[in-house]
Design a protein around this motif. Structure first.
Motif, PDB file in Angstrom:
ATOM      1  N   ASP A   1      47.219  21.890  16.229  1.00 16.43           N
ATOM      2  CA  ASP A   1      47.458  21.400  17.575  1.00 16.43           C
ATOM      3  C   ASP A   1      46.911  22.403  18.597  1.00 16.43           C
ATOM      4  O   ASP A   1      47.288  23.573  18.600  1.00 16.43           O
ATOM      5  N   ARG A   2      46.012  21.913  19.451  1.00 18.27           N
ATOM      6  CA  ARG A   2      45.375  22.807  20.424  1.00 18.27           C
ATOM      7  C   ARG A   2      46.388  23.434  21.379  1.00 18.27           C
ATOM      8  O   ARG A   2      46.292  24.616  21.727  1.00 18.27           O
ATOM      9  N   ALA A   3      47.364  22.647  21.827  1.00  6.44           N
ATOM     10  CA  ALA A   3      48.360  23.166  22.764  1.00  6.44           C
ATOM     11  C   ALA A   3      49.135  24.329  22.152  1.00  6.44           C
ATOM     12  O   ALA A   3      49.425  25.322  22.830  1.00  6.44           O
ATOM     13  N   ASP A   4      49.482  24.228  20.861  1.00  8.00           N
ATOM     14  CA  ASP A   4      50.190  25.318  20.191  1.00  8.00           C
ATOM     15  C   ASP A   4      49.312  26.567  20.122  1.00  8.00           C
ATOM     16  O   ASP A   4      49.789  27.696  20.317  1.00  8.00           O
ATOM     17  N   LEU A   5      48.030  26.370  19.829  1.00  8.26           N
ATOM     18  CA  LEU A   5      47.105  27.491  19.729  1.00  8.26           C
ATOM     19  C   LEU A   5      46.951  28.189  21.079  1.00  8.26           C
ATOM     20  O   LEU A   5      46.978  29.427  21.169  1.00  8.26           O
ATOM     21  N   GLU A   6      46.815  27.404  22.139  1.00 13.95           N
ATOM     22  CA  GLU A   6      46.687  27.982  23.474  1.00 13.95           C
ATOM     23  C   GLU A   6      47.972  28.705  23.878  1.00 13.95           C
ATOM     24  O   GLU A   6      47.929  29.770  24.509  1.00 13.95           O
ATOM     25  N   ALA A   7      49.121  28.135  23.529  1.00  6.47           N
ATOM     26  CA  ALA A   7      50.400  28.780  23.861  1.00  6.47           C
ATOM     27  C   ALA A   7      50.523  30.133  23.174  1.00  6.47           C
ATOM     28  O   ALA A   7      51.023  31.102  23.763  1.00  6.47           O
ATOM     29  N   GLU A   8      50.079  30.222  21.917  1.00  9.96           N
ATOM     30  CA  GLU A   8      50.112  31.502  21.209  1.00  9.96           C
ATOM     31  C   GLU A   8      49.247  32.534  21.916  1.00  9.96           C
ATOM     32  O   GLU A   8      49.616  33.711  22.005  1.00  9.96           O
ATOM     33  N   ALA A   9      48.094  32.116  22.415  1.00  6.17           N
ATOM     34  CA  ALA A   9      47.215  33.041  23.131  1.00  6.17           C
ATOM     35  C   ALA A   9      47.875  33.551  24.401  1.00  6.17           C
ATOM     36  O   ALA A   9      47.827  34.752  24.709  1.00  6.17           O
ATOM     37  N   VAL A  10      48.515  32.657  25.144  1.00  2.00           N
ATOM     38  CA  VAL A  10      49.181  33.052  26.391  1.00  2.00           C
ATOM     39  C   VAL A  10      50.317  34.029  26.105  1.00  2.00           C
ATOM     40  O   VAL A  10      50.464  35.056  26.790  1.00  2.00           O
ATOM     41  N   LEU A  11      51.106  33.743  25.084  1.00  2.00           N
ATOM     42  CA  LEU A  11      52.200  34.657  24.731  1.00  2.00           C
ATOM     43  C   LEU A  11      51.674  36.028  24.339  1.00  2.00           C
ATOM     44  O   LEU A  11      52.269  37.059  24.676  1.00  2.00           O
ATOM     45  N   ALA A  12      50.544  36.054  23.623  1.00  2.00           N
ATOM     46  CA  ALA A  12      49.965  37.337  23.209  1.00  2.00           C
ATOM     47  C   ALA A  12      49.498  38.138  24.421  1.00  2.00           C
ATOM     48  O   ALA A  12      49.675  39.363  24.479  1.00  2.00           O
TER      49      ALA A  12
ATOM     50  N   LYS B   1      41.323  40.753  23.348  1.00  2.00           N
ATOM     51  CA  LYS B   1      41.409  40.999  21.909  1.00  2.00           C
ATOM     52  C   LYS B   1      42.777  40.624  21.366  1.00  2.00           C
ATOM     53  O   LYS B   1      42.890  40.002  20.295  1.00  2.00           O
ATOM     54  N   GLU B   2      43.849  40.971  22.088  1.00  2.00           N
ATOM     55  CA  GLU B   2      45.191  40.628  21.639  1.00  2.00           C
ATOM     56  C   GLU B   2      45.381  39.116  21.591  1.00  2.00           C
ATOM     57  O   GLU B   2      46.006  38.585  20.658  1.00  2.00           O
ATOM     58  N   ALA B   3      44.856  38.411  22.581  1.00  2.43           N
ATOM     59  CA  ALA B   3      44.992  36.954  22.602  1.00  2.43           C
ATOM     60  C   ALA B   3      44.220  36.308  21.458  1.00  2.43           C
ATOM     61  O   ALA B   3      44.705  35.388  20.797  1.00  2.43           O
ATOM     62  N   VAL B   4      43.005  36.798  21.203  1.00  2.00           N
ATOM     63  CA  VAL B   4      42.193  36.267  20.101  1.00  2.00           C
ATOM     64  C   VAL B   4      42.891  36.522  18.764  1.00  2.00           C
ATOM     65  O   VAL B   4      42.979  35.637  17.904  1.00  2.00           O
ATOM     66  N   ASN B   5      43.392  37.737  18.582  1.00  2.00           N
ATOM     67  CA  ASN B   5      44.112  38.058  17.341  1.00  2.00           C
ATOM     68  C   ASN B   5      45.346  37.170  17.180  1.00  2.00           C
ATOM     69  O   ASN B   5      45.682  36.746  16.064  1.00  2.00           O
ATOM     70  N   GLY B   6      46.021  36.888  18.291  1.00  2.81           N
ATOM     71  CA  GLY B   6      47.197  36.024  18.229  1.00  2.81           C
ATOM     72  C   GLY B   6      46.846  34.618  17.785  1.00  2.81           C
ATOM     73  O   GLY B   6      47.568  34.005  16.998  1.00  2.81           O
ATOM     74  N   MET B   7      45.721  34.086  18.277  1.00  2.00           N
ATOM     75  CA  MET B   7      45.308  32.739  17.877  1.00  2.00           C
ATOM     76  C   MET B   7      44.956  32.686  16.396  1.00  2.00           C
ATOM     77  O   MET B   7      45.351  31.755  15.690  1.00  2.00           O
ATOM     78  N   TRP B   8      44.209  33.674  15.919  1.00  2.00           N
ATOM     79  CA  TRP B   8      43.815  33.675  14.505  1.00  2.00           C
ATOM     80  C   TRP B   8      45.027  33.865  13.600  1.00  2.00           C
ATOM     81  O   TRP B   8      45.131  33.233  12.539  1.00  2.00           O
ATOM     82  N   ALA B   9      45.945  34.739  14.007  1.00  2.00           N
ATOM     83  CA  ALA B   9      47.147  34.951  13.196  1.00  2.00           C
ATOM     84  C   ALA B   9      47.965  33.673  13.111  1.00  2.00           C
ATOM     85  O   ALA B   9      48.480  33.312  12.042  1.00  2.00           O
ATOM     86  N   TYR B  10      48.092  32.959  14.225  1.00  2.00           N
ATOM     87  CA  TYR B  10      48.831  31.693  14.215  1.00  2.00           C
ATOM     88  C   TYR B  10      48.138  30.677  13.320  1.00  2.00           C
ATOM     89  O   TYR B  10      48.782  29.997  12.509  1.00  2.00           O
ATOM     90  N   ALA B  11      46.820  30.557  13.455  1.00  2.00           N
ATOM     91  CA  ALA B  11      46.077  29.580  12.656  1.00  2.00           C
ATOM     92  C   ALA B  11      46.228  29.855  11.164  1.00  2.00           C
ATOM     93  O   ALA B  11      46.464  28.948  10.362  1.00  2.00           O
ATOM     94  N   LYS B  12      46.102  31.106  10.767  1.00  2.00           N
ATOM     95  CA  LYS B  12      46.205  31.443   9.345  1.00  2.00           C
ATOM     96  C   LYS B  12      47.627  31.246   8.826  1.00  2.00           C
ATOM     97  O   LYS B  12      47.830  30.906   7.660  1.00  2.00           O
TER      98      LYS B  12
END
Length: 247
Positions: free
Chosen positions: A107-118, A139-150
């Motif tokens: 879900d794109r919204a979940d992925l974007e939310a993880e980035a904002v929180l990071a 970098k922290e936001a990108v890492n947060g998105m990848w960590a959530y996806a994995k």
């Protein structure tokens, strides 16, 4: 700079920071050497991501934005912190779209939310005088998105208990329906509470150990791996058995 869907988290941040068309917008007063430059929000973003970026001006934008966000009272309107998130967004789209291409069901919204929180979490420890303060936040936001996806790709959503129970209770009893010749039946017994069930069960299926191929059914193993916290309230009882088997 990049179009986003009307319902996306990034789009809502755009609308909140920029406001309606014609509205008076905030600006940043940045210091570059002995110069004091008032920049609109669009000019601030252009200084960071435009084709003719000025390194010194970009660093000054991040320094001012992060400083104002860190100085904002906790009981304030959070607009300064949201402005930093807004400045970070263009640096996230490449990885956002890459993740969505790799795992189309995320879900794109979940992925974007993880980035904002990071970003918000990293902002609490950010140093405004760090030369690459903005790069660290991105970098922290990108890492947060990848960590959530994995993390979520290791989970297999099986059933929404509330929807399943509602559908089950609105159909004829099991005895009156033809039973499938093979497969598995899932029976959920909700607890005696009027408020019903509001949870999703997720079963983590172990990866195959040999050859990457799955043979037979893994449902029994998956059920055994279903977990809930030992202190959590009981939300129902789930029984899995071969279709047509004895109750």
């Amino acid at each position: 700079m990049t179009l986003t869907g009307a319902g996306s988290v990034f789009a809502r941040i755009d609308r909140t920071v920029l406001g309606p068309p014609g509205a008076k917008r905030a600006s940043l007063i940045v210091h570059v050497g002995s110069r004091v430059l008032p920049l609109s929000l669009e000019e601030s973003r252009k200084a960071l991501y435009g084709p003719r970026r000025d390194v010194a001006l970009g660093a000054a934008v991040w320094r001012q934005a992060v400083t104002e966000a860190r100085c904002q009272p906790r009981d304030g309107d959070d607009i300064s912190r949201l402005l930093v998130v807004w400045l970070v967004l263009p640096g996230l789209y490449r990885n956002l779209y890459r993740i969505l291409r790799l795992w189309r069901w995320i879900d794109r919204a979940d992925l974007e939310a993880e980035a904002v929180l990071a970003v918000l979490a990293a902002l609490d420890a950010a140093d405004p005088d760090e030369p690459d303060a903005g790069g660290c936040l991105i970098k922290e936001a990108v890492n947060g998105m990848w960590a959530y996806a994995k993390r979520v790709t290791r989970e297999i959503p099986i059933v929404d208990i509330g929807a399943f129970a509602e559908a089950r209770n609105s159909t004829a009893p099991t005895e009156e329906r033809p039973r499938p010749p093979e497969g598995w039946e899932v029976h959920i017994t909700p607890p005696p509470r009027r408020e019903g069930l509001y949870a999703t069960i997720r079963f983590a299926e172990p990866h195959p150990r040999q050859g990457g191929r799955r043979t037979g059914t893994r449902l029994p193993d998956m059920v055994f791996r279903a977990r809930r916290h030992e202190e959590a309230d009981l939300i129902g009882t789930l029984v899995l058995r071969p279709a047509g088997g004895r109750r």
